[in-house]
Structure formats: structure tokens, C-alpha cells
Design a protein around this motif. Sequence first.
Motif, PDB file in Angstrom:
ATOM      1  N   GLU A  14     -31.464  57.529  -7.372  1.00 37.60           N
ATOM      2  CA  GLU A  14     -30.682  59.126  -8.114  1.00 37.60           C
ATOM      3  C   GLU A  14     -30.027  58.680  -9.641  1.00 37.60           C
ATOM      4  O   GLU A  14     -30.248  59.427  -9.764  1.00 37.60           O
ATOM      5  CB  GLU A  14     -30.616  60.068  -7.040  1.00 37.60           C
ATOM      6  N   GLU A  15     -29.046  57.602  -9.115  1.00 36.69           N
ATOM      7  CA  GLU A  15     -28.352  57.627 -10.671  1.00 36.69           C
ATOM      8  C   GLU A  15     -28.298  56.519 -10.855  1.00 36.69           C
ATOM      9  O   GLU A  15     -28.470  55.520 -10.639  1.00 36.69           O
ATOM     10  CB  GLU A  15     -27.026  58.423 -10.171  1.00 36.69           C
ATOM     11  N   TRP A  16     -27.754  56.246 -12.341  1.00 36.26           N
ATOM     12  CA  TRP A  16     -27.838  55.251 -12.785  1.00 36.26           C
ATOM     13  C   TRP A  16     -25.927  54.308 -13.005  1.00 36.26           C
ATOM     14  O   TRP A  16     -25.347  55.568 -12.864  1.00 36.26           O
ATOM     15  CB  TRP A  16     -28.395  55.016 -14.222  1.00 36.26           C
ATOM     16  N   ARG A  73     -12.615  63.437  -8.177  1.00 36.23           N
ATOM     17  CA  ARG A  73     -14.396  62.373  -7.673  1.00 36.23           C
ATOM     18  C   ARG A  73     -14.332  61.241  -7.639  1.00 36.23           C
ATOM     19  O   ARG A  73     -12.829  60.292  -7.970  1.00 36.23           O
ATOM     20  CB  ARG A  73     -14.915  63.200  -9.064  1.00 36.23           C
ATOM     21  N   ALA A  74     -15.147  60.573  -6.939  1.00 31.50           N
ATOM     22  CA  ALA A  74     -14.667  59.158  -6.129  1.00 31.50           C
ATOM     23  C   ALA A  74     -15.488  58.928  -7.669  1.00 31.50           C
ATOM     24  O   ALA A  74     -16.228  58.729  -8.327  1.00 31.50           O
ATOM     25  CB  ALA A  74     -15.885  59.659  -5.460  1.00 31.50           C
ATOM     26  N   PRO A  75     -14.615  57.253  -7.966  1.00 34.16           N
ATOM     27  CA  PRO A  75     -15.605  56.687  -9.121  1.00 34.16           C
ATOM     28  C   PRO A  75     -17.093  56.077  -9.140  1.00 34.16           C
ATOM     29  O   PRO A  75     -17.577  56.048  -7.913  1.00 34.16           O
ATOM     30  CB  PRO A  75     -14.237  54.981  -9.093  1.00 34.16           C
ATOM     31  N   ALA A  76     -17.744  56.749 -10.349  1.00 35.22           N
ATOM     32  CA  ALA A  76     -18.901  56.343 -10.340  1.00 35.22           C
ATOM     33  C   ALA A  76     -19.247  55.069 -10.109  1.00 35.22           C
ATOM     34  O   ALA A  76     -18.486  53.624 -10.034  1.00 35.22           O
ATOM     35  CB  ALA A  76     -19.478  56.093 -12.327  1.00 35.22           C
ATOM     36  N   ALA A  77     -20.419  54.687  -9.079  1.00 40.40           N
ATOM     37  CA  ALA A  77     -20.282  53.091  -8.310  1.00 40.40           C
ATOM     38  C   ALA A  77     -21.297  52.479  -9.819  1.00 40.40           C
ATOM     39  O   ALA A  77     -21.877  52.555 -10.832  1.00 40.40           O
ATOM     40  CB  ALA A  77     -22.107  53.307  -7.416  1.00 40.40           C
ATOM     41  N   ARG A  94     -28.152  62.289 -15.626  1.00 37.38           N
ATOM     42  CA  ARG A  94     -27.808  61.036 -14.932  1.00 37.38           C
ATOM     43  C   ARG A  94     -27.459  59.460 -15.816  1.00 37.38           C
ATOM     44  O   ARG A  94     -27.036  58.330 -15.075  1.00 37.38           O
ATOM     45  CB  ARG A  94     -28.854  60.273 -14.163  1.00 37.38           C
ATOM     46  N   MET A  95     -27.668  59.558 -16.972  1.00 44.17           N
ATOM     47  CA  MET A  95     -27.491  58.561 -17.402  1.00 44.17           C
ATOM     48  C   MET A  95     -25.967  58.525 -19.161  1.00 44.17           C
ATOM     49  O   MET A  95     -25.728  57.899 -18.859  1.00 44.17           O
ATOM     50  CB  MET A  95     -28.475  58.130 -19.159  1.00 44.17           C
ATOM     51  N   PRO A 135     -32.376  48.821  -8.527  1.00 44.37           N
ATOM     52  CA  PRO A 135     -32.940  49.796  -8.333  1.00 44.37           C
ATOM     53  C   PRO A 135     -32.408  50.224  -9.246  1.00 44.37           C
ATOM     54  O   PRO A 135     -32.332  50.612 -10.462  1.00 44.37           O
ATOM     55  CB  PRO A 135     -32.460  51.046  -6.794  1.00 44.37           C
ATOM     56  N   VAL A 136     -34.141  51.583 -10.162  1.00 42.08           N
ATOM     57  CA  VAL A 136     -34.192  52.416 -10.617  1.00 42.08           C
ATOM     58  C   VAL A 136     -34.098  53.644 -10.509  1.00 42.08           C
ATOM     59  O   VAL A 136     -34.848  53.961 -10.132  1.00 42.08           O
ATOM     60  CB  VAL A 136     -35.526  51.180 -11.429  1.00 42.08           C
TER      61      VAL A 136
END
Length: 193
Positions: free
Chosen positions: A13-15, A3-7, A185-186, A80-81
Motif C-alpha cells: 500500500e505504501e512506499w 505517529r509510528a515512524p515510517a516503515a 504515499r510518496m 514490494p511495490v
Amino acid sequence: MRRAPAALRNSAEEWGAVAKVLHWLLAALLAGQWGLGFYMSGLAEADLVLRFELYQLHKSVGLTLLLLVLLRLAWRVGGPVPGWPPGMPRWERRAASASHALLYVLMIGLPVTGFLMVSTSPLGLPTRFWGLFAVPHPLGPNATLERAFGNIHEKLGWAFAFLVLLHVAAALKHHFRDRDRVLVRMLPARFFR
């Protein structure tokens, strides 16, 4: 397939990873701080050395939490939230927004009232930040103010505990009843590979 590392940053859409790390670090520290405060307040007067050390720890953690909360708030405001799930009723969106705002108020208000309480203590004990340096007290000894700030600090602590339980219950409701991604997503991504 890896998987790609989390941004690091949030998206619509995502935290992002920074928000997640701050969220869970604050959650752990705040839970520990609440428990430590509760434990300290029940210690016997005879345990002076232990009480002094625990109060210094509580004050250092409290000031650290204040800095982390301000950092988290700046991070949240500066990017963004993630949006609400589709179909979420307006009253629920308003309640969620209000409870999040109140959580921030309490996370700032607790260390501030605690610091004001110790700064007005007639004992005049220093606040040593992790034993590195003394933090100057903005107010002088005043038993009446110490009691007032102490009462406010305690009430905020109980309000915070209640609001955290509500926050957890809402997250679980979204996950198990609504079956949306509010909780997922958290969470750290490794739980859902």
C-alpha cells in the motif's frame, strides 16, 4: 498521540522511508544536475578554470547519481511495490509502467553517455570523483565518438526533462482530479499529520 515512524521497507500500500528518501534525493540532485549542465554549456570559452571545476562537479554528481539510481532500482526490484489505485484504467497503468521504466533508462543512460563523452574527449582531462581519485576512462580520445556521445547525452537530457514534467503532471492529476493516494504515499509523512 504520536505517529509510528515510517516503515523502512515498501508495502503493498505504501512506499517505505528508503524509497521516499531515494526518490526525493534523486529528484533534487537530478534537477540540480540538469540545471548545471545547461549552465555549463552556455559558459564562454574564456572561463576555463570555472568550466573545468564545474565539469568536474558535474561528472562527480553524475557518477554519484548513477550509483544512487542503481541502488534505488535494486531496492525497488528487491521488495514490494505499492499497487495501483482501484479503478485505474489499464491503459493508464501501462503508460505509468512504461514511463517509470523509461525514467530508469534515462537516469542510467544520462551518466553513462556523459562519462563516455568525457572519456573520448581529445582533451584527455581526467575525471576526478569528488577530488578523491581519478576514474579511469574506458575509451581513448576520439573526436567523432565524443560528438556522438555528446549529442546522445544532450537529447537524453531533454527527453528526461520532458518525462519528468509528464511524471509531475500525472502525480498532480492523481492528487487533484482522481483524489487517490498516488502522490500522497510518496510524500514524506510529516506533511500529512
